[in-house]
Design an enzyme around this catalytic site. Structure first.
Site, PDB file in Angstrom:
ATOM      1  N   GLU A  36     -33.862   1.979  -6.798  1.00 19.74           N
ATOM      2  CA  GLU A  36     -34.441   0.741  -7.288  1.00 19.74           C
ATOM      3  C   GLU A  36     -35.943   0.828  -7.167  1.00 19.74           C
ATOM      4  OE1 GLU A  36     -34.270  -4.062  -6.358  1.00 19.74           O
ATOM      5  OE2 GLU A  36     -32.821  -2.716  -5.423  1.00 19.74           O
ATOM      6  N   VAL A  42     -32.236   2.336 -11.302  1.00 14.60           N
ATOM      7  CA  VAL A  42     -31.938   3.613 -11.941  1.00 14.60           C
ATOM      8  C   VAL A  42     -30.511   4.002 -11.591  1.00 14.60           C
ATOM      9  CG1 VAL A  42     -32.581   6.039 -12.161  1.00 14.60           C
ATOM     10  CG2 VAL A  42     -34.355   4.310 -11.848  1.00 14.60           C
ATOM     11  N   ASP A 152     -51.563   6.072 -15.486  1.00 14.83           N
ATOM     12  CA  ASP A 152     -51.036   5.730 -14.163  1.00 14.83           C
ATOM     13  C   ASP A 152     -50.605   6.992 -13.417  1.00 14.83           C
ATOM     14  OD1 ASP A 152     -50.367   4.039 -12.054  1.00 14.83           O
ATOM     15  OD2 ASP A 152     -48.342   3.674 -12.801  1.00 14.83           O
TER      16      ASP A 152
END
Length: 190
Positions: A36, A42, A152
């Site tokens: 998570e 996921v 990112d």
């Protein structure tokens, strides 16, 4: 009969997840929850028709009703699917569950992210650092050639995937990527 001297499995300790066991988009059978993150969950799933293991990233319900978050999630799918490169996570499907949540289907990775390695080992040996940095550079070069700027890049978004006896560096999470026409120069904000 179960043996009381054995510790319960992880599945016995966790509350059941209603998505486990279901068929998503008519093709992905959800096998188990893997983890998570801040925005989603996921899962390990299998494409039933071709028996291929995949990872499903499912946007949390509270974000699936926010257009900005859905757009970010879809941008991740578009960004990653624009580029085919061995050092980039392959994303090959985007869709919506019956309950309104959105999902991404992507290649299943095994291993750990660079942040976990750094937390455990501290600073890397220079030779190992270069072995990790060069594939990251190649991945970003391929992304930039297709008009995708990651925006990112951090240790949490670099995954060291165990592929047999090799470790393959994968750049992941294009959720805040900037998309532009590959023929146009990227304009920097000052």
């Amino acid at each position: 009969m179960t043996d009381a001297s054995q510790p319960p499995s992880a599945r016995d300790r966790e509350p059941s997840d209603p998505l486990v066991g279901t068929l998503v988009a008519g093709r992905y059978r959800v096998r188990e929850r893997l983890g998570e993150g801040g925005m989603g969950l996921v899962y390990l799933a299998e494409h039933e028709a071709i028996e291929k293991p995949v990872a499903l990233k499912v946007l949390k319900a509270e974000y699936s009703t926010r257009p900005d978050m859905v757009e970010r999630f879809q941008r991740e799918a578009i960004s990653a699917s624009r580029i085919v490169h061995p050092n980039l996570l392959e994303v090959f499907d985007f869709g919506q569950l019956d309950d309104g949540r959105f999902f991404l289907a992507m290649e299943r990775l095994e291993g750990e992210d660079l942040a976990e390695v750094l937390a455990r080992e501290g600073a890397l040996d220079p030779a190992r650092a270069v072995q990790i940095a060069l594939p990251i550079c190649r991945a970003l070069e391929a992304a930039h050639a297709k008009g995708v700027v990651h925006r990112d890049l951090k240790p949490e978004n670099v995954f060291l995937h165990r592929a047999g006896v090799e470790t393959v560096v994968k750049v992941v999470d294009f959720g805040v990527a900037m998309l532009h026409d590959p023929g146009e120069p990227v304009r920097r904000r000052l």
